[in-house]
Design a protein around this motif. Sequence first.
Motif, PDB file in Angstrom:
ATOM      1  N   LEU A   1     -17.514  15.347  -7.636  1.00 33.38           N
ATOM      2  CA  LEU A   1     -17.465  13.283  -7.703  1.00 33.38           C
ATOM      3  C   LEU A   1     -16.586  13.397  -8.407  1.00 33.38           C
ATOM      4  CD1 LEU A   1     -17.663  10.465  -5.863  1.00 33.38           C
ATOM      5  CD2 LEU A   1     -20.491  11.094  -7.142  1.00 33.38           C
ATOM      6  N   THR A   2     -16.420  13.627  -9.763  1.00 33.74           N
ATOM      7  CA  THR A   2     -15.970  13.015 -10.714  1.00 33.74           C
ATOM      8  C   THR A   2     -14.473  13.060 -10.394  1.00 33.74           C
ATOM      9  OG1 THR A   2     -17.427  12.325 -11.992  1.00 33.74           O
ATOM     10  CG2 THR A   2     -15.071  12.696 -13.494  1.00 33.74           C
ATOM     11  N   LEU A   3     -14.022  14.095 -10.851  1.00 39.29           N
ATOM     12  CA  LEU A   3     -12.417  14.426  -9.527  1.00 39.29           C
ATOM     13  C   LEU A   3     -12.363  13.820  -9.182  1.00 39.29           C
ATOM     14  CD1 LEU A   3     -10.765  16.385 -10.711  1.00 39.29           C
ATOM     15  CD2 LEU A   3     -11.558  18.595  -9.828  1.00 39.29           C
ATOM     16  N   LEU A   4     -12.752  13.876  -7.626  1.00 37.23           N
ATOM     17  CA  LEU A   4     -12.258  13.228  -6.866  1.00 37.23           C
ATOM     18  C   LEU A   4     -12.332  11.566  -7.221  1.00 37.23           C
ATOM     19  CD1 LEU A   4     -11.202  12.795  -3.717  1.00 37.23           C
ATOM     20  CD2 LEU A   4     -14.067  12.697  -3.504  1.00 37.23           C
ATOM     21  N   VAL A   5     -12.591  10.834  -7.485  1.00 35.07           N
ATOM     22  CA  VAL A   5     -12.574   9.733  -7.986  1.00 35.07           C
ATOM     23  C   VAL A   5     -11.879   9.834  -8.665  1.00 35.07           C
ATOM     24  CG1 VAL A   5     -14.174   7.443  -8.618  1.00 35.07           C
ATOM     25  CG2 VAL A   5     -15.248   9.334  -7.894  1.00 35.07           C
ATOM     26  N   LEU A   6     -11.636  10.548  -9.775  1.00 35.44           N
ATOM     27  CA  LEU A   6     -10.088   9.963 -10.724  1.00 35.44           C
ATOM     28  C   LEU A   6      -9.154  10.445 -10.663  1.00 35.44           C
ATOM     29  CD1 LEU A   6     -11.634  11.580 -13.891  1.00 35.44           C
ATOM     30  CD2 LEU A   6     -11.179   9.406 -13.132  1.00 35.44           C
ATOM     31  N   PHE A   7      -8.659  11.166  -8.722  1.00 32.05           N
ATOM     32  CA  PHE A   7      -7.477  12.056  -8.287  1.00 32.05           C
ATOM     33  C   PHE A   7      -7.061  10.410  -7.849  1.00 32.05           C
ATOM     34  CE2 PHE A   7      -7.381  16.795  -8.734  1.00 32.05           C
ATOM     35  CZ  PHE A   7      -7.691  16.821  -9.873  1.00 32.05           C
ATOM     36  N   LEU A   8      -8.069  10.235  -6.664  1.00 31.42           N
ATOM     37  CA  LEU A   8      -7.713   8.951  -5.742  1.00 31.42           C
ATOM     38  C   LEU A   8      -7.432   7.460  -6.998  1.00 31.42           C
ATOM     39  CD1 LEU A   8     -10.835   9.033  -3.303  1.00 31.42           C
ATOM     40  CD2 LEU A   8      -8.137  10.077  -2.911  1.00 31.42           C
ATOM     41  N   THR A   9      -8.076   7.532  -8.019  1.00 33.84           N
ATOM     42  CA  THR A   9      -7.656   5.952  -8.390  1.00 33.84           C
ATOM     43  C   THR A   9      -5.877   6.386  -9.499  1.00 33.84           C
ATOM     44  OG1 THR A   9      -9.834   5.957  -9.155  1.00 33.84           O
ATOM     45  CG2 THR A   9      -7.830   4.578 -10.825  1.00 33.84           C
ATOM     46  N   ALA A  10      -5.913   7.732  -9.190  1.00 34.27           N
ATOM     47  CA  ALA A  10      -4.083   7.280  -9.976  1.00 34.27           C
ATOM     48  C   ALA A  10      -3.637   7.259  -8.745  1.00 34.27           C
ATOM     49  CB  ALA A  10      -4.093   9.451 -10.402  1.00 34.27           C
ATOM     50  N   LEU A  11      -3.987   8.319  -7.400  1.00 31.87           N
ATOM     51  CA  LEU A  11      -3.159   8.108  -6.470  1.00 31.87           C
ATOM     52  C   LEU A  11      -2.650   6.410  -5.703  1.00 31.87           C
ATOM     53  CD1 LEU A  11      -3.901  10.648  -3.637  1.00 31.87           C
ATOM     54  CD2 LEU A  11      -1.498  10.421  -5.125  1.00 31.87           C
ATOM     55  N   ARG A  12      -3.631   5.575  -6.575  1.00 25.44           N
ATOM     56  CA  ARG A  12      -3.915   4.439  -5.512  1.00 25.44           C
ATOM     57  C   ARG A  12      -2.625   3.815  -6.711  1.00 25.44           C
ATOM     58  NH1 ARG A  12      -2.861   0.554  -2.942  1.00 25.44           N
ATOM     59  NH2 ARG A  12      -5.100  -1.121  -2.616  1.00 25.44           N
ATOM     60  N   GLN A  13      -2.318   3.782  -7.659  1.00 24.54           N
ATOM     61  CA  GLN A  13      -1.906   3.011  -8.399  1.00 24.54           C
ATOM     62  C   GLN A  13      -0.066   3.822  -7.962  1.00 24.54           C
ATOM     63  OE1 GLN A  13      -2.809   1.315 -11.050  1.00 24.54           O
ATOM     64  NE2 GLN A  13      -4.677   1.442 -10.375  1.00 24.54           N
ATOM     65  N   ASN A  14       0.000   5.098  -8.023  1.00 29.13           N
ATOM     66  CA  ASN A  14       1.418   5.247  -7.022  1.00 29.13           C
ATOM     67  C   ASN A  14       1.503   5.315  -6.209  1.00 29.13           C
ATOM     68  OD1 ASN A  14       1.428   8.084  -7.134  1.00 29.13           O
ATOM     69  ND2 ASN A  14       0.043   8.422  -8.229  1.00 29.13           N
ATOM     70  N   ILE A  15       1.412   5.052  -5.109  1.00 29.54           N
ATOM     71  CA  ILE A  15       1.397   5.481  -4.312  1.00 29.54           C
ATOM     72  C   ILE A  15       2.727   4.743  -3.325  1.00 29.54           C
ATOM     73  CG2 ILE A  15      -0.323   3.602  -3.134  1.00 29.54           C
ATOM     74  CD1 ILE A  15      -0.051   7.394  -1.925  1.00 29.54           C
ATOM     75  N   GLY A  16       2.899   3.856  -4.337  1.00 25.52           N
ATOM     76  CA  GLY A  16       4.046   3.109  -3.271  1.00 25.52           C
ATOM     77  C   GLY A  16       5.468   3.137  -3.961  1.00 25.52           C
ATOM     78  N   ARG A  17       5.665   4.285  -4.745  1.00 31.45           N
ATOM     79  CA  ARG A  17       6.376   4.893  -5.760  1.00 31.45           C
ATOM     80  C   ARG A  17       7.906   5.257  -4.246  1.00 31.45           C
ATOM     81  NH1 ARG A  17       5.508   9.012  -9.121  1.00 31.45           N
ATOM     82  NH2 ARG A  17       8.032   9.198  -9.463  1.00 31.45           N
ATOM     83  N   VAL A  18       8.847   4.863  -4.345  1.00 28.73           N
ATOM     84  CA  VAL A  18       9.149   6.338  -3.476  1.00 28.73           C
ATOM     85  C   VAL A  18      10.163   7.781  -3.842  1.00 28.73           C
ATOM     86  CG1 VAL A  18      11.688   5.953  -2.038  1.00 28.73           C
ATOM     87  CG2 VAL A  18      10.612   3.547  -2.661  1.00 28.73           C
ATOM     88  N   ALA A  19       9.772   7.756  -4.840  1.00 26.39           N
ATOM     89  CA  ALA A  19      11.213   9.142  -5.124  1.00 26.39           C
ATOM     90  C   ALA A  19       9.905  10.152  -5.128  1.00 26.39           C
ATOM     91  CB  ALA A  19      10.946   9.390  -6.695  1.00 26.39           C
ATOM     92  N   PRO A  20       9.118   9.994  -4.896  1.00 31.31           N
ATOM     93  CA  PRO A  20       8.135  11.226  -4.582  1.00 31.31           C
ATOM     94  C   PRO A  20       7.851  11.425  -3.221  1.00 31.31           C
ATOM     95  CG  PRO A  20       6.720   9.967  -5.561  1.00 31.31           C
ATOM     96  CD  PRO A  20       7.473   9.370  -5.193  1.00 31.31           C
ATOM     97  N   TYR A  21       9.077  10.804  -2.036  1.00 31.78           N
ATOM     98  CA  TYR A  21       9.035  10.937  -0.151  1.00 31.78           C
ATOM     99  C   TYR A  21      10.751  11.207  -0.493  1.00 31.78           C
ATOM    100  CZ  TYR A  21       4.700   8.085  -1.208  1.00 31.78           C
ATOM    101  OH  TYR A  21       3.212   7.831  -1.363  1.00 31.78           O
ATOM    102  N   ARG A  22      11.329  11.828  -0.616  1.00 30.91           N
ATOM    103  CA  ARG A  22      12.229  12.009  -0.814  1.00 30.91           C
ATOM    104  C   ARG A  22      12.592  13.448  -0.381  1.00 30.91           C
ATOM    105  NH1 ARG A  22      16.368  12.479  -5.299  1.00 30.91           N
ATOM    106  NH2 ARG A  22      17.460  13.274  -3.566  1.00 30.91           N
TER     107      ARG A  22
END
Length: 469
Positions: free
Chosen positions: A448-469
């Motif tokens: 549960l801790t692993l999932l919550v922390l991963f989602l927290t990280a994704l919430r911070q960088n989900i709007g970056r453009v570079a990963p979707y090239r």
Amino acid sequence: MNPGDRARPPRGGDTVADLLTTLEPDLPAAADELQIATLLERRGLTDEEATARYGRDVFALSRELFRRLPPRPVQEPPPGTTTPRSRAARLLSHGPLYAVPSLVYPAVLVALGGPALVRGMLLATSLGWVWGMGTSVAAYRLLGQGRPRAAARLWRRLTLLGLGVAVADAALLATTGDGGAGLVAFVVAQVGYQLASGTMLFYGLEWRLALIALPAAGLGVTYILLGFDPNRAAPALLAGAVTSALALGAAWWATRARGGTARPNRPDTVRPTLIGTLPCVVYAMLSALFLMFNSARFITAPLDLAITVAPLVLGMGVLEWRSHRFHDQAVTLLRRTSATAEFRRRAWLLLLRELGVSMLVLAVLGALLLGVLAAAGVLTPRAVLLLGAYLLLGGAYFAGYILVNHGEFRWILTVVGVVAVLDIAATLSLSSRFAPYGEVPVFLAGCLTLLVLFLTALRQNIGRVAPYR
């Protein structure tokens, strides 16, 4: 300042044209809006700065810059590109193909004994996982550089080296306890299958691998249904060894058959490519440590605990498929969205939807397993908790796929490393207070801790453009 004034470009010349003049030398021949937005992002241009200087946010500015570029040739899709439906079928097959070695474990258990099986499984699974991850990432990067022959050679050389490491490590392990030559054969066969299957999946040969693995799967299931009779273990063991050998042969053929036109005077990028895979390898090592430390103690536990990992293994292909779907849909969303904030919000909702679908599939598989165990009269509350832990771990794996694709290695390595260490410490110090099998609630908390922390990280960088090239 009036909010309406912020939407208008500043006066005093065409600042967008000036920006285009500075950017155009760095733009590739096949530039699109995403590449331009990525370039702006890497130069540190924020939405606030873009609005103040050019009268529009980064998304709108990248589209305007692309519109002003001179016409460029349109790239045709590469030949042989798979359709979304065929790719989905391939990815969904990965879970059952990953699970084939575990079907032979009961026969190995009878042949080697519980302690030898656990030690061999830990070594083989961890080595195959980590070595296979490094090999596949390096090969994918070489293929992305337009070097298919170098990728094929890398597969062959690293597979041979990995088998050599497996032989040496298994021989050393056999000298420290039970198992002997049988332990060495078990480790080498499993590592060989894992490395060979990685190669065949890399080249899209899932159905050929399924045909090769079918006899071992069938005989393994048959042995289980016959009640673990020691006198009937030989056919399943032989089928497992033959499957590993055939898979290695097919993988070798696949790499020999691949190639392409050699390009002279190209710089050697194999060494820097291998070095560049180190973050992925470390992530695989930490992930293997977390999973193997917790799962190993359940291999020889009662049946309901021993097989609760099955839904996660069978569903790994679903996790891969939905992570690919997220990326594809995020790219489409990015092209249709006119503002950064809107894309960030909608991409986050898209991520949660794909995560929910992935976990729902795992939950359905888990519910079916619980029903079978309950009908057999062997279901315990601890098995339900352990199944929940593996369900959360599946969600964390899905989020981990996205984070790796986004290149967020500093965060992901820190999180997995800290969670693994805390989980080990908590298991050693607290599990006795929750007996029997007090490791289960500790493992559940770690997942549960692993999932919550991963989602927290994704919430911070989900709007970056570079990963979707």
